[in-house]
Design an enzyme around this catalytic site. Structure first.
Site, PDB file in Angstrom:
ATOM      1  N   GLN A  43       0.832  -1.204   0.000  1.00  0.00           N
ATOM      2  CA  GLN A  43       0.000   0.000   0.000  1.00  0.00           C
ATOM      3  C   GLN A  43       0.869   1.259   0.000  1.00  0.00           C
ATOM      4  O   GLN A  43       0.518   2.274  -0.610  1.00  0.00           O
ATOM      5  CB  GLN A  43      -0.927  -0.023   1.223  1.00  0.00           C
ATOM      6  CG  GLN A  43      -2.098   0.928   1.149  1.00  0.00           C
ATOM      7  CD  GLN A  43      -3.216   0.530   2.095  1.00  0.00           C
ATOM      8  OE1 GLN A  43      -4.240   0.012   1.668  1.00  0.00           O
ATOM      9  NE2 GLN A  43      -3.039   0.760   3.373  1.00  0.00           N
ATOM     10  N   ASN A  88       1.754   2.357  -3.528  1.00  0.00           N
ATOM     11  CA  ASN A  88       0.716   3.180  -4.153  1.00  0.00           C
ATOM     12  C   ASN A  88       0.786   4.613  -3.651  1.00  0.00           C
ATOM     13  O   ASN A  88       0.682   5.575  -4.429  1.00  0.00           O
ATOM     14  CB  ASN A  88      -0.675   2.605  -3.841  1.00  0.00           C
ATOM     15  CG  ASN A  88      -0.941   1.305  -4.565  1.00  0.00           C
ATOM     16  OD1 ASN A  88      -0.411   0.266  -4.204  1.00  0.00           O
ATOM     17  ND2 ASN A  88      -1.764   1.363  -5.591  1.00  0.00           N
ATOM     18  N   GLU A  89       0.958   4.756  -2.342  1.00  0.00           N
ATOM     19  CA  GLU A  89       1.018   6.085  -1.736  1.00  0.00           C
ATOM     20  C   GLU A  89       2.159   6.899  -2.321  1.00  0.00           C
ATOM     21  O   GLU A  89       1.991   8.078  -2.668  1.00  0.00           O
ATOM     22  CB  GLU A  89       1.187   5.939  -0.220  1.00  0.00           C
ATOM     23  CG  GLU A  89       1.260   7.261   0.520  1.00  0.00           C
ATOM     24  CD  GLU A  89       1.251   7.081   2.033  1.00  0.00           C
ATOM     25  OE1 GLU A  89       1.498   8.071   2.735  1.00  0.00           O
ATOM     26  OE2 GLU A  89       0.994   5.948   2.500  1.00  0.00           O
ATOM     27  N   ARG A  90       3.318   6.293  -2.434  1.00  0.00           N
ATOM     28  CA  ARG A  90       4.487   7.027  -2.939  1.00  0.00           C
ATOM     29  C   ARG A  90       4.322   7.394  -4.401  1.00  0.00           C
ATOM     30  O   ARG A  90       4.720   8.486  -4.832  1.00  0.00           O
ATOM     31  CB  ARG A  90       5.744   6.191  -2.700  1.00  0.00           C
ATOM     32  CG  ARG A  90       6.081   6.081  -1.220  1.00  0.00           C
ATOM     33  CD  ARG A  90       7.056   4.967  -0.893  1.00  0.00           C
ATOM     34  NE  ARG A  90       7.205   4.859   0.562  1.00  0.00           N
ATOM     35  CZ  ARG A  90       7.782   3.856   1.191  1.00  0.00           C
ATOM     36  NH1 ARG A  90       8.281   2.832   0.489  1.00  0.00           N
ATOM     37  NH2 ARG A  90       7.869   3.844   2.508  1.00  0.00           N
ATOM     38  N   MET A 129       1.748  10.315  -4.639  1.00  0.00           N
ATOM     39  CA  MET A 129       2.363  11.538  -4.140  1.00  0.00           C
ATOM     40  C   MET A 129       3.286  12.137  -5.191  1.00  0.00           C
ATOM     41  O   MET A 129       3.330  13.366  -5.372  1.00  0.00           O
ATOM     42  CB  MET A 129       3.126  11.265  -2.843  1.00  0.00           C
ATOM     43  CG  MET A 129       2.236  10.993  -1.641  1.00  0.00           C
ATOM     44  SD  MET A 129       3.160  10.600  -0.131  1.00  0.00           S
ATOM     45  CE  MET A 129       3.806  12.210   0.308  1.00  0.00           C
TER      46      MET A 129
END
Length: 382
Positions: free
Chosen positions: A239, A242-244, A247
């Site tokens: 997860q 995906n966040e990185r 961003m």
């Protein structure tokens, strides 16, 4: 080389129009308030099918490719304010990927589908007062009692935390050594014992709410576990990728707007008998920053292509996050400087952008963590 289709172009136009109409005009109001109306905004986004682009249509998603996600977050970043783009990213790509990939059918119907429909706001709860980047040091504990987990602990820096209807919680579920002691659990925020301890007063990203949450004997069914018990560390690591990525996509959009707005200002501001933009140092500085931005944009596109092919994008996500965050901080400083005293005033967008930009180097793993990951991936550190 990445190829955007006519459908991608139409999506970009749709997202840009939406952001300029439903987000941009309210930037200062939401900054002053310290939050944006997530339920209202997410319902509007759901009406345009923007909250579950890559998710299974069985739960209201669009089944689209990852390039659609790139477009969504580039455009949200381009319009700003950054806190709103972050809050939306939490909903679409930071709190829900594990649920979509590993959750049971029951959990997807009860929690993912309402999030995609814009009926439920969600958040991810990982960081703690004594455990930030090192998730193996987490102390929040879920103890099994019959068919329930009983959860006790504290979570910090939970974006969307004051408005969330449920959180994706990472908690310790055993004393087993290593990574196998953590699990991801869906916790509805109206469960007795779950409280917003306080709303945090942030330097930047002030248009999104960020909270400290406490859990005191919070009881949820074992069935609220995402995937298998003990696999939470690995699911959360996925997860985080995906966040990185998102961003990085949003940061590129925001930097493009910052450079464009600064150039427009410099064309009308005269110093020593000519527009500031005509001074070589100013023009060369913007040109260099624009060139570096273009490299990162296409690096993001290469990452997206690899993601679509099903490849491991750990290195892409890490490098992209590290370098876009660093460039965002540099561009924010230059844009403020080139606006002079005016840029230092809170009434100017440059002040907000300068305050917002550091979070790219902190959230989702600090720069130092990205370097640690890279050093291990590249064999420089064991």
């Amino acid at each position: 080389m990445v190829v955007f289709t006519a459908e991608h172009t139409a999506l970009r136009r749709l997202v840009r129009d939406f952001a300029e109409r439903e987000i941009g005009p309210y930037a200062e109001e939401w900054e002053a308030k310290g939050s944006f109306p997530a339920h209202e905004l997410f319902r509007k986004m759901a009406g345009l099918d923007l909250l579950g682009l890559e998710y299974d249509p069985a739960y209201g998603g669009q089944g689209a490719d990852h390039l659609c996600t790139v477009i969504l977050h580039e455009e949200l970043g381009r319009v700003g304010p950054a806190g709103v783009a972050l809050g939306i990213g939490i909903q679409t790509d930071m709190a829900t990927p594990s649920l979509h990939h590993f959750g049971s059918e029951d959990l997807k119907q009860r929690y993912l589908a309402p999030a995609i429909r814009g009926e439920a706001v969600c958040a991810v709860a990982v960081t703690e007062p004594d455990a930030g980047s090192d998730v193996t040091a987490l102390r929040t504990r879920a103890t099994r009692d019959g068919d329930d987990w009983v959860i006790n602990g504290t979570k910090l820096y939970v974006t969307n935390g004051t408005q969330a209807d449920w959180v994706c919680l990472l908690a310790r579920t055993s004393d087993e050594p290593g990574h196998g002691s953590l699990s991801q659990i869906i916790v509805p925020t109206d469960t007795p014992g779950c409280h917003v301890q306080r709303t945090l007063d942030k330097l930047g990203m002030r248009s999104s709410d960020t909270a400290e949450l406490t859990f005191t004997d919070v009881r949820v069914p074992i069935g609220n576990t995402i995937g298998e018990v003990g696999l939470g560390f690995y699911q959360q690591a996925s997860q985080f990728q995906n966040e990185r990525l998102v961003m990085s996509y949003a940061a590129v959009g925001s930097m493009e707007t910052a450079l464009t707005r600064t150039a427009d200002h410099l064309k009308t501001r005269e110093v020593f008998g000519k527009p500031l933009i005509d001074h070589q140092h100013v023009a060369f500085t913007l040109a260099e920053l624009g060139a570096r931005l273009d490299v990162l944009r296409h690096y993001n596109y290469a990452a997206a292509e690899a993601y679509v092919r099903g490849e491991d994008v750990s290195r892409f996500a890490t490098v992209g996050k590290l370098e876009t965050a660093r460039l965002a901080r540099e561009i924010a400083a230059v844009c403020l400087q080139f606006h002079g005293a005016m840029g230092y005033m809170e009434e100017m967008w440059t002040a907000r952008y300068f305050r917002d930009s550091p979070v790219w180097s902190i959230g989702g793993g600090a720069d130092e963590v990205m370097l640690y990951v890279l050093s291990r991936l590249d064999g420089y550190h064991t």
